[in-house]
Design an enzyme around this catalytic site. Sequence first.
Site, PDB file in Angstrom:
ATOM      1  N   GLY A  28       0.843  -1.285   0.000  1.00  0.00           N
ATOM      2  CA  GLY A  28      -0.058   0.001  -0.120  1.00  0.00           C
ATOM      3  C   GLY A  28       1.129   1.307  -0.012  1.00  0.00           C
ATOM      4  O   GLY A  28       1.679   1.386   0.856  1.00  0.00           O
ATOM      5  N   VAL A  32      -0.500   6.251   4.392  1.00  0.00           N
ATOM      6  CA  VAL A  32      -0.070   5.580   5.573  1.00  0.00           C
ATOM      7  C   VAL A  32       1.056   4.516   5.188  1.00  0.00           C
ATOM      8  O   VAL A  32       2.092   4.741   5.940  1.00  0.00           O
ATOM      9  CB  VAL A  32      -1.250   4.697   6.095  1.00  0.00           C
ATOM     10  CG1 VAL A  32      -0.907   3.581   7.175  1.00  0.00           C
ATOM     11  CG2 VAL A  32      -2.404   5.480   6.504  1.00  0.00           C
ATOM     12  N   GLY A  33       1.104   3.962   4.084  1.00  0.00           N
ATOM     13  CA  GLY A  33       2.116   3.097   3.563  1.00  0.00           C
ATOM     14  C   GLY A  33       3.221   3.934   3.281  1.00  0.00           C
ATOM     15  O   GLY A  33       4.627   3.710   3.876  1.00  0.00           O
ATOM     16  N   ASP A  53       2.287  -1.906  -4.670  1.00  0.00           N
ATOM     17  CA  ASP A  53       1.071  -1.291  -4.848  1.00  0.00           C
ATOM     18  C   ASP A  53       0.366  -1.347  -6.012  1.00  0.00           C
ATOM     19  O   ASP A  53       1.257  -1.614  -6.836  1.00  0.00           O
ATOM     20  CB  ASP A  53       1.122   0.341  -4.535  1.00  0.00           C
ATOM     21  CG  ASP A  53      -0.253   1.048  -4.396  1.00  0.00           C
ATOM     22  OD1 ASP A  53      -0.591   1.121  -3.029  1.00  0.00           O
ATOM     23  OD2 ASP A  53      -1.177   1.280  -5.343  1.00  0.00           O
ATOM     24  N   ARG A 106     -15.175   3.523  10.710  1.00  0.00           N
ATOM     25  CA  ARG A 106     -14.201   2.236  10.282  1.00  0.00           C
ATOM     26  C   ARG A 106     -14.900   0.870   9.755  1.00  0.00           C
ATOM     27  O   ARG A 106     -14.505   0.522   8.872  1.00  0.00           O
ATOM     28  CB  ARG A 106     -13.129   2.028  11.394  1.00  0.00           C
ATOM     29  CG  ARG A 106     -12.160   3.240  11.680  1.00  0.00           C
ATOM     30  CD  ARG A 106     -11.314   2.780  12.984  1.00  0.00           C
ATOM     31  NE  ARG A 106     -10.490   3.898  13.274  1.00  0.00           N
ATOM     32  CZ  ARG A 106     -10.587   4.756  14.101  1.00  0.00           C
ATOM     33  NH1 ARG A 106     -11.663   4.684  14.699  1.00  0.00           N
ATOM     34  NH2 ARG A 106      -9.692   5.481  14.355  1.00  0.00           N
ATOM     35  N   ASN A 113     -12.615  -3.115   2.130  1.00  0.00           N
ATOM     36  CA  ASN A 113     -11.261  -3.368   2.414  1.00  0.00           C
ATOM     37  C   ASN A 113     -11.088  -4.806   2.534  1.00  0.00           C
ATOM     38  O   ASN A 113     -10.205  -5.372   2.466  1.00  0.00           O
ATOM     39  CB  ASN A 113     -10.983  -2.663   3.653  1.00  0.00           C
ATOM     40  CG  ASN A 113     -10.479  -1.163   3.325  1.00  0.00           C
ATOM     41  OD1 ASN A 113     -10.693  -0.877   1.950  1.00  0.00           O
ATOM     42  ND2 ASN A 113     -10.487  -0.276   4.144  1.00  0.00           N
ATOM     43  N   ASN A 138      -8.464  -0.339   8.053  1.00  0.00           N
ATOM     44  CA  ASN A 138      -9.256  -0.395   8.782  1.00  0.00           C
ATOM     45  C   ASN A 138     -10.701  -0.935   7.992  1.00  0.00           C
ATOM     46  O   ASN A 138     -10.682  -1.204   6.806  1.00  0.00           O
ATOM     47  CB  ASN A 138      -9.756   1.036   8.799  1.00  0.00           C
ATOM     48  CG  ASN A 138      -9.110   1.519  10.271  1.00  0.00           C
ATOM     49  OD1 ASN A 138      -8.734   0.860  11.140  1.00  0.00           O
ATOM     50  ND2 ASN A 138      -8.401   2.658   9.888  1.00  0.00           N
ATOM     51  N   ASP A 166      -4.565   4.700  19.550  1.00  0.00           N
ATOM     52  CA  ASP A 166      -5.214   5.280  20.643  1.00  0.00           C
ATOM     53  C   ASP A 166      -4.871   5.588  21.900  1.00  0.00           C
ATOM     54  O   ASP A 166      -4.926   6.518  22.695  1.00  0.00           O
ATOM     55  CB  ASP A 166      -6.845   4.492  20.656  1.00  0.00           C
ATOM     56  CG  ASP A 166      -7.285   4.089  19.265  1.00  0.00           C
ATOM     57  OD1 ASP A 166      -8.168   4.961  19.029  1.00  0.00           O
ATOM     58  OD2 ASP A 166      -6.703   3.097  18.656  1.00  0.00           O
TER      59      ASP A 166
END
Length: 322
Positions: A28, A32-33, A53, A106, A113, A138, A166
Amino acid sequence: MASKSTKGSSKKPVFANDLQPVKIAVIGAGNVGASTAYALLLSGLAAEIVMIDLNQAKAEGEVMDLNHAAPFTHQTKITCGNYEDCAGAAIVIITAGANQKPGQTRLDLLRINAKIIEDIVPKVTQNAPSTILLIASNPVDVLTYHSWKLSGFPQDRVIGSGTVLDTGRLRYILGQRLDTLWGEHGDSELPVWSRANISGIPLAEFYQTTTGDDVQQIMQESFHETKNAAYEIINRKGMTDFGISAGLVRIVEAILRDENTLMTVSMAGTYAGVQDIALSMPKKVNRTGAHHVIDIKLAPEETKALEKSAHTIKSSLDSLNQ
């Protein structure tokens, strides 16, 4: 509360020894990747980073940019590859998937996903049968369990980033050191206030004796801000990437350095009496993966909240199987 791994847990992943370079694959090349690959480069943990990717041009662009940063950081080999290049990777990090859009939870991302994961995981396991899978896509808890079922790996070697981010957010918001957040990385996660402490002093006692502030209000406001942090960031910049990439690299570090560190990662198992789910709970993370160590006693209201979170995950998995 949580079950120990039983499926093939005696088989250890193949890791580079001290004389061999460590290779990590990132699947990915989105925000984020790319941020994860950059954080890995800065960390110096990997001798080789492979980016994969579906959009090869995007992956190539990220790799070119990363290689231009390498002379200022570490002499890390960074390449754009395909699934065959996962061979020999100590860890494969999966960040691929649709981004969470404003107003979207999410769990809304689940079906989209899940299809992406179903395409990726068999290709990875075919080429890297001894790797550790680290899932960030997610909804991460559901997709961690889904990835484990698809992989055929022991539970220990399929790890979700869980509530690591978190927990970091809550620590930042409180400005102090707290123990953990457990449950689903999402709207049903719960703060384990009964275990929270500052330098060994229970949180409630600390505030009562040093500030006189309304402890319950501080807890409620801090957790509310933590739970909604991603939505607030997405509303402003369209995505979250720096925090989760830093969290992923911290997990990678715990694995590669065989730290035996307790981290709130997600792993398949039985939680709060709910079987066949993945949920974030404290796990010992080391070179062989993530391992259940101990069941920690919760306050009654926390136990109920954990059960609710477990059932939320189970419902999502059931809907996916349908």
